[in-house]
Design an enzyme around this catalytic site. Structure first.
Site, short mmCIF file in Angstrom:
data_model
loop_
_atom_site.label_atom_id
_atom_site.label_comp_id
_atom_site.label_asym_id
_atom_site.label_seq_id
_atom_site.Cartn_x
_atom_site.Cartn_y
_atom_site.Cartn_z
N ARG A 1 -6.12 10.43 0.04
CA ARG A 1 -6.29 10.82 -1.26
C ARG A 1 -7.55 10.83 -2.32
O ARG A 1 -7.53 11.47 -3.40
CB ARG A 1 -5.33 10.28 -2.77
CG ARG A 1 -3.88 10.20 -2.19
CD ARG A 1 -3.13 9.48 -2.36
NE ARG A 1 -3.11 8.49 -1.80
CZ ARG A 1 -3.14 7.29 -2.17
NH1 ARG A 1 -2.52 6.91 -3.57
NH2 ARG A 1 -3.32 5.80 -1.81
N HIS B 1 0.85 -0.95 -0.21
CA HIS B 1 0.14 -0.12 0.30
C HIS B 1 1.25 1.44 0.16
O HIS B 1 2.09 0.78 1.19
CB HIS B 1 -0.57 -0.28 1.43
CG HIS B 1 -2.19 0.81 1.07
ND1 HIS B 1 -1.78 2.14 1.23
CD2 HIS B 1 -3.51 0.72 0.72
CE1 HIS B 1 -3.58 2.87 1.26
NE2 HIS B 1 -3.77 1.65 0.65
#
Lengths: 635, 263
Positions: free
Chosen positions: A292, A272
């Site tokens: 994000r 990740h």
């Protein structure tokens, strides 16, 4: 009629096997009951589900609903499984926010995110069934965030064309596990908590049961069951920097291999892109992609939004190439392309890795994730409450005022047990796998949000089919022999029999170091070969390890048993990674940097051969039907 | 920078035990659970401790640190003087299994007794509609990570084991309140909360709210409103009359439920 939710009389029967023990933990505090030849506690079920995360709970509920007697066996307390850590949301094309969204778009995103290596049929079923699985959770009490119309809200995530993730702030996994847990409790499903399975039994070719120990007492249990569902999650604990908990030792992967099932795609491990990097004690803890999705951007030490430099050819046509277009996309998805921060995870993780290697990293070896300068403090606290809390408490960082420092962390294994897409059965009759422990669904890289939906869709399918299969074993039910049981017990106790050997914690630490250094984000043939040699050496050392203390709640002993699984799985990963001479998704080779069509047509399949050696074979990818192929041609 | 931390940890089982003294190396930015893990890896391989996520999300590593109920993974060493000895003991309200691990099955028993969610039918398009403002109250309660620190600290059961039978505890009052405030639920659990769950035994000292690592306002937002709802049901003459005249319950379509039988 609400009364049906209250009546508990039917549950009385399903309680019978649990008599004399704690109603929920199931732990027996009295001396063990001697039944027959082997003298261990025994239970008979139609379906035994190993693991109580999203997939395991959903499988158990489905099997129960299909009329089976079901047991859930899990290493932790109920409700603590790793699903609880999932943050962002559940991907499902419900079309609540963008009416244009449908399963075909979701399917296309999933396949492209996995660089077309996904099992096409699994990806199709997943995209088609996810919306109903989400609505089902709501039926069982989940409280998702809402749209202005009162429907389930959906948020943006990497690799998804539309805002698609059903969510509850940034604690969606908690909501999901609590909902499923409460449902399973309501149905009266037996749960064996803090109980570890060490072996799956077979009678001839078919599964016949499982062997386990209570973590609390160290006592053994024999499960008789013609169907076993593996829902054990992943393998992240084999790496030094990981978002995974201690439970993630690849138990299901190893159990499957030892039982004669096959593993596919093991070379694909997802790092990740955003884990915490500071302070050291929290290194690896997940920072959700929702940061994000909700507007956060990545910057290097020079303050540059570097992701614009890392847009691969494959995604050029759908990714914004200016900051202006990227920023407009949050409000207008029709006329703008996705910001490059929301490229699939493998792309973003590699980019961060390159930036830090080039010396443009943050003070503690990551990059900056900045949402503070882009969204109001109020919005950040409302949409990302756990992130706010996590950084405040653990790193003394106020994410509404300053950027976070983040870097890649081992998060998920795409590889797993090779299963039939429709039924989730492995090549061993009676052995099923669902969730992270199953392979194929995500190809070479999983999109964020597709994990929680995967758990629900294939958990349910595995449970239903396991229940069905449990009624079809022929004339005689498969049997567990006393000899098998005695051998399993001797095997589990072996770590106590050696004196003066090594401590299991030391071997685990060395394994994590090897995997992190030699089988990490960027790989080479030399390093992978070296890792295989070192894993062999660790296997040898593990044979002579010593456990102190006794059997009652002894973490040293538990680790000694889990360690064997970690070593098996690590060998599988390294072996497949060495074989695949290309870069694709969660497998990047420095010495074979390009994606190669030759390798795009094949899966690597691992099995356990004679003398316990891991064997590797090539297998052609299942062929996608033309009607689905056409989804990738237009535009 | 790193230093040597003095730890006192309770070692023992259900029958006997004592505080053990340890000295362990710790680093900047670490939490109590890090120190315990290092101890486990280097000096006490069999030290029993529950943990999972190490990020305050799963609620496994509950214990009492210098006597205060806390999560070990969210208790920073920086909150203590370097010279201070930190004492870690198991949660006092639950029977010890071994070392820092306690038998929390009480909580799972109480969970079983709670009548579950029973929604109204879906809308015609197969979906359900609820407004954000209406789900937010329940969402606060569903932040609960089931660490059981509120149960541990609640004086009704902390030193009065006998009360456990008749008292579900703050964690489950939270659950009763969540369901009672759910826009689509059809059950009325107020009588149950009062009678079977022992809501009346709570005298709102707010100890549970103080120890909640999720910052849930257990007393103010769940227990007190729930108590008020119970009172409404019991004493409001209009409601009483209404319940005699109309066939439905006194609040929309909610129906009063009986307790789930003891497991």
């Amino acid at each position: 009629m609400t009364g049906s939710h209250v009546v508990t009389d039917e549950n009385a029967n399903s309680q019978a096997p649990m008599a004399g023990r704690h109603p929920m933990t199931g732990n027996r505090m009295t001396d063990e009951v001697t039944a027959d030849g082997h003298g261990f506690e025994e239970h008979h079920y139609d379906v035994v589900v190993i693991g109580a995360g999203g997939a395991g709970l959903r499988a158990a509920i489905a099997a129960h609903d299909a009329g089976a007697r079901v047991a859930i066996v899990c290493k932790s307390l109920l409700g603590k499984a790793h699903t609880v850590m999932a943050e962002g949301g559940i991907a499902a094309a419900m079309g609540n926010v963008y009416a244009d969204d449908n399963w075909r778009v979701h399917y296309r995103d999933t396949m492209r995110g996995g660089k077309m290596l996904n099992n096409w049929r699994m990806a199709q079923l997943h995209a088609q069934e996810a919306p109903e699985r989400v609505l089902e959770l709501e039926e069982w009490g989940a409280l998702f965030d809402r749209t202005d119309d009162g429907l389930i809200s959906q948020r943006d995530f990497g690799g998804h064309r539309f805002a698609r993730l059903a969510h509850v702030g940034d604690r969606t996994g908690l909501e999901m596990i609590r909902t499923l847990q409460q449902r399973a409790v309501e149905l009266g499903i037996d749960v064996f908590m803090e109980c570890t399975v060490t072996q799956i039994f077979k009678d001839g070719e078919r599964v016949s049961g499982a062997f386990a120990y209570w973590r609390e007492s160290g006592r053994f249990i024999v499960f008789h069951s013609p169907s076993v569902v593996l829902a054990t999650g992943g393998i992240g604990k084999s790496y030094q920097v990981t978002s995974n908990s201690w439970e993630y030792t690849g138990d299901g992967h190893a159990l499957a291999l030892h039982t004669g099932a096959s593993l596919i795609n093991m070379e694909f491990v997802q790092f990740h892109p955003t884990g915490m990097v500071w302070p050291p004690s929290v290194k690896g803890i997940l920072v959700t992609e929702s940061v994000r999705g909700d507007g956060g951007v990545l910057r290097n030490a020079e303050g540059k939004r570097f992701m614009f430099d890392y847009i691969p050819e494959f995604f050029k046509s759908e990714t914004a190439d200016t900051e202006e277009e990227a920023d407009r996309w949050y409000d207008d998805k029709t006329n703008n392309r996705r910001p490059p921060e929301l490229l699939p995870r493998d792309e973003v993780a590699r980019a961060i890795n390159s930036e830090t290697k080039a010396g443009r990293g943050s003070p503690h070896g990551g990059v900056f994730l900045d949402i503070a300068s882009r969204r109001s403090a109020e919005l950040i606290r409302r949409r990302l409450p756990s992130m706010y809390h996590q950084f405040k408490e653990l790193a003394d960082v106020d994410i509404t005022a300053e950027p976070m420092e983040v870097g890649p962390t081992c998060h998920y294994v795409m590889g797993g047990v090779e299963v039939d897409p429709d039924t989730a059965v492995s090549i061993v009759p009676g052995l099923y796998a669902a969730g992270e422990v199953a392979g194929g669904m995500h190809g070479s890289n999983r999109l964020g949000g597709n994990s929680l939906s995967d758990l629900l869709v294939f958990g349910r399918r595995a449970g239903l089919n396991a229940a069905y299969s449990a009624t079809r074993f022929g004339v005689e039910p498969p049997r567990v022999s006393d000899t098998q049981v005695r051998e399993a017990a001797a095997h589990a106790l072996a770590p106590f029999s050696v004196g003066g050997g090594e401590n299991p914690y030391t071997i685990q630490r060395d394994l994590q170091d090897i995997m992190q250094r030699l089988v990490g984000i960027i790989r080479t043939a030399d390093e992978l070969s070296e890792s295989l040699g070192q894993i062999e050496e660790l296997k040898r050392r593990a044979e002579g390890l010593t456990v102190e203390g006794h059997r009652q709640y002894n973490p040293g002993w538990h680790l000694a048993l889990d360690l064997v699984n970690m070593l098996t799985v690590s060998e599988c990963i390294a072996k497949a990674a060495l074989e695949r001479q290309e870069s694709r998704g969660g497998h990047t080779r420095d010495d074979f940097a390009a994606t190669d069509d030759f390798w795009g047509q094949r899966n690597l399949v691992l099995t356990q051969g004679a003398a316990g050696r891991v064997e590797l074979n090539h297998q052609p990818l299942p062929v996608m039907p033309d009607e689905l192929k056409s989804l990738f041609e237009a535009k | 920078m790193g230093y040597k931390l003095s730890l006192r940890i309770w070692r023992g089982d259900h029958f006997r035990g004592e505080l053990g003294d340890y000295v362990v190396d710790v680093e900047e930015g670490e939490v109590v659970l890090d120190a315990i893990h290092r101890l486990q890896a280097t000096q006490a391989g069999d030290l029993a401790v529950r943990w999972n996520c190490k990020a305050g999300k799963c609620g496994s590593c509950s214990a009492e640190i210098n006597g205060r109920p806390r999560l070990m993974c969210m208790t920073r060493l920086a909150d203590f003087e370097e010279s201070e000895t930190i004492t870690v003991t198991p949660m006092r309200a639950f029977p010890v299994i071994r070392d820092l691990v306690t038998d929390v099955s009480y909580n799972y028993e109480k969970a079983r007794q709670l009548p579950s969610f029973a929604p109204t039918p879906r809308d015609a398009d197969g979906k359900r509609r609820m407004m954000q403002v209406d789900v937010e109250r329940g969402q606060e309660f569903r932040k609960c990570i089931e660490c059981f620190l509120c149960q541990d600290t609640c004086h009704v059961v902390r030193d009065h084991d006998d009360n456990k039978k008749a008292f579900a505890g703050p964690r489950f009052f939270l659950r009763y309140a969540e369901l009672d405030m759910h826009p689509l639920d059809t059950n009325d659990r107020r009588k149950l909360a009062q009678d079977a769950a022992g809501l009346g035994m709570c005298n709102i000292t707010k100890c549970c709210t103080e120890v909640c690592p999720e910052g849930i306002k257990i007393t103010d937002n769940a227990i007190i409103p729930m108590k008020e709802r119970v009172v409404d049901r019991k004493y409001d003459p209009v409601t009483w009359l209404g319940s005699k005249i109309f066939t439905r319950g006194d609040r929309g379509s909610r129906e009063e439920v009986r307790p789930r039988e003891e497991a």
